[in-house]
Write an enzyme that holds these catalytic residues in place. Structure first.
Site, PDB file in Angstrom:
ATOM      1  N   ARG A 116      60.311  39.362  14.409  1.00 34.96           N
ATOM      2  CA  ARG A 116      59.414  38.516  15.070  1.00 34.96           C
ATOM      3  C   ARG A 116      60.267  37.959  16.574  1.00 34.96           C
ATOM      4  O   ARG A 116      61.513  37.752  16.903  1.00 34.96           O
ATOM      5  CB  ARG A 116      60.393  36.340  14.783  1.00 34.96           C
ATOM      6  N   HIS A 143      50.260  35.299  13.047  1.00 37.22           N
ATOM      7  CA  HIS A 143      51.682  35.120  12.374  1.00 37.22           C
ATOM      8  C   HIS A 143      51.003  35.236  10.442  1.00 37.22           C
ATOM      9  O   HIS A 143      51.361  33.910  10.278  1.00 37.22           O
ATOM     10  CB  HIS A 143      51.378  33.459  12.297  1.00 37.22           C
ATOM     11  N   GLN A 146      53.017  33.246   7.385  1.00 43.81           N
ATOM     12  CA  GLN A 146      52.274  32.046   6.948  1.00 43.81           C
ATOM     13  C   GLN A 146      51.080  31.735   6.918  1.00 43.81           C
ATOM     14  O   GLN A 146      51.114  30.766   5.852  1.00 43.81           O
ATOM     15  CB  GLN A 146      52.255  31.418   8.519  1.00 43.81           C
ATOM     16  N   ASP A 238      48.814  22.395  14.300  1.00 45.96           N
ATOM     17  CA  ASP A 238      50.387  23.148  15.027  1.00 45.96           C
ATOM     18  C   ASP A 238      50.812  22.814  16.316  1.00 45.96           C
ATOM     19  O   ASP A 238      49.721  21.700  17.128  1.00 45.96           O
ATOM     20  CB  ASP A 238      50.695  25.069  15.436  1.00 45.96           C
ATOM     21  N   CYS A 278      52.339  24.238   9.969  1.00 45.17           N
ATOM     22  CA  CYS A 278      52.873  24.918   9.640  1.00 45.17           C
ATOM     23  C   CYS A 278      54.432  24.321   9.418  1.00 45.17           C
ATOM     24  O   CYS A 278      55.504  25.801   8.933  1.00 45.17           O
ATOM     25  CB  CYS A 278      53.259  26.569  10.451  1.00 45.17           C
ATOM     26  N   ARG A 306      56.304  29.393   1.993  1.00 46.06           N
ATOM     27  CA  ARG A 306      56.556  30.969   2.041  1.00 46.06           C
ATOM     28  C   ARG A 306      57.524  31.429   1.340  1.00 46.06           C
ATOM     29  O   ARG A 306      57.020  32.252   1.525  1.00 46.06           O
ATOM     30  CB  ARG A 306      57.430  30.481   3.863  1.00 46.06           C
TER      31      ARG A 306
HETATM   32  N1  NVA Z   1      52.214  28.480  16.866  1.00 45.84           N
HETATM   33  C1  NVA Z   1      53.992  28.044  16.762  1.00 45.84           C
HETATM   34  C2  NVA Z   1      54.215  28.349  15.548  1.00 45.84           C
HETATM   35  C3  NVA Z   1      56.074  28.207  15.445  1.00 45.84           C
HETATM   36  C4  NVA Z   1      55.820  28.516  13.740  1.00 45.84           C
HETATM   37  C5  NVA Z   1      55.279  28.850  17.308  1.00 45.84           C
HETATM   38  O1  NVA Z   1      54.729  30.301  17.836  1.00 45.84           O
HETATM   39  O2  NVA Z   1      55.943  28.787  18.047  1.00 45.84           O
HETATM   40  N1   CP Z   2      56.086  27.992   9.666  1.00 47.35           N
HETATM   41  C1   CP Z   2      57.790  28.894  10.662  1.00 47.35           C
HETATM   42  O1   CP Z   2      57.506  30.209  10.539  1.00 47.35           O
HETATM   43  O2   CP Z   2      58.674  28.623  10.517  1.00 47.35           O
HETATM   44  P1   CP Z   2      60.175  29.078  11.046  1.00 47.35           P
HETATM   45  O3   CP Z   2      59.916  28.639  12.738  1.00 47.35           O
HETATM   46  O4   CP Z   2      61.118  27.935  10.433  1.00 47.35           O
HETATM   47  O5   CP Z   2      60.678  30.105  10.369  1.00 47.35           O
END
Ligand code: NVA
Ligand code: CP
Length: 321
Positions: A116, A143, A146, A238, A278, A306
């Site tokens: 990540r 993602h 997700q 989101d 999400c 997930r």
């Molecule tokens: N769009 C959000 C998703 C978090 C799971 C981010 O990238 O922070």
């Molecule tokens: N939805 C998601 O990816 O959550 P986290 O950021 O907690 O992993």
């Protein structure tokens, strides 16, 4: 759960990387969702089914995570494998060792890498350099893990995917981009509404449109979110400011006015419409507390999924069945 269900999924997915959902064919996605559903229905601690004994997943997190981190770790454990949690600061990557050298070294010890991070290019470099599967656990533009859970949730809650109408309201971000790929691959009619300047990436739009021609999916854009949600089977939103965009929070609060998913908005969708997010969510910003905590919300089932979809993915990429 028996290994006999698994091979047809594994044949084509084994050894692949998942950088975006386009790395999987529509058939592979469908097979993964079927396997995930079977895993969900089988007992959680099935002592007999340990297809990942002896396998290790290394996880590199440059951004915070609750769901991704915990569900991958628990998923590997339930399948008999192991996980190494690597924070950039704790490994030599944080002191300037190149991503290429890190990738080559890790491949000598472990069986797959989950990452990540911010820029997608470094994940592509990682996948090109290493010899083991790389899983994108979220980058600025994508993602994919997700989206697999989103699709399983829609299939479970609505009984099917093809022909569903899903409305996405909010930021044209990583979650939307992967949802666009996923919807296009499974015949979903996706309607998107974002404020001006926050539209999804045209490249992703073109990829999704091309894929949609093979599945009967459609992609539509409306400036007005109240029109976008009309007759929807599911409404998805989101956060307005993703990780790494914290300094834009104030500007985005202003720009996203009118894009909060409220009960009034939900009432324009079908009577049995579900609400998806999400998570993590910010109550009374992108979604009202009433909707997030209300009877149409399936966000915690979505979060649970997930685990099941990622277990299916790990089996497909890694198991020696
Ligand atoms: N769009 C959000 C998703 C978090 C799971 C981010 O990238 O922070
Ligand atoms: N939805 C998601 O990816 O959550 P986290 O950021 O907690 O992993």
């Amino acid at each position: 759960m028996h290994t006999s269900f698994v091979p047809h999924v594994l044949k084509s997915c084994k050894g692949k990387s998942l950088l975006t959902l386009t790395n999987l064919s529509p058939e592979e996605i469908t097979n993964l969702l079927d396997l995930a559903y079977q895993l969900k229905k089988s007992t959680n601690n099935d002592e007999e089914f340990k297809p990942l004994i002896g396998k290790t997943l290394a996880m590199i997190f440059d951004k915070p995570s609750t769901r991704t981190r915990v569900s991958f770790e628990v998923g590997m454990m339930q399948l008999g494998g192991h996980v190494l949690n690597l924070n950039r600061q704790d490994i030599q990557l944080g002191r300037g060792e190149s991503i290429e050298d890190t990738a080559k070294v890790l491949a000598r010890y472990i069986d797959a890498i989950l990452i990540r991070t911010f820029d997608h290019e470094s994940v592509e470099i990682l996948a090109q350099t290493t010899t083991v599967p790389v899983i994108n656990g979220l980058t600025d533009p994508y993602h994919p893990c997700q989206a697999l859970a989103d699709l399983l949730t829609l299939q479970e809650e609505k009984g099917h995917l093809t022909g569903l109408k899903v409305a996405y309201i909010g930021d044209g971000n990583n979650v939307l981009h992967s949802l666009m790929h996923g919807a296009a691959a499974t015949g979903i009619h996706l309607t998107i509404s974002t404020p001006k300047g926050y539209e999804p990436d045209p490249t992703v739009w073109n990829e999704a449109e091309t894929l949609a021609t093979t599945t009967g999916a459609t992609l539509t854009f409306h400036n007005n979110p109240l029109i976008a949600v009309e007759d929807a089977d599911a409404v998805y939103t989101d956060v307005w400011a993703s990780m790494g965009q914290e300094e834009e929070k104030e500007k985005r609060l202003h720009d996203f006015a009118g894009f909060q998913v409220t009960q009034t908005m939900m009432n324009k969708a079908k009577d049995d419409a579900i609400f998806l997010h999400c998570l993590p969510a910010y109550r009374d910003l992108e979604v009202s507390a009433e909707v997030l905590d209300g009877p149409q919300s399936v966000v915690f089932n979505q979060a649970e999924n997930r685990l099941h979809t990622q277990k299916a993915l790990l089996i497909a990429l890694l198991a020696d069945v």
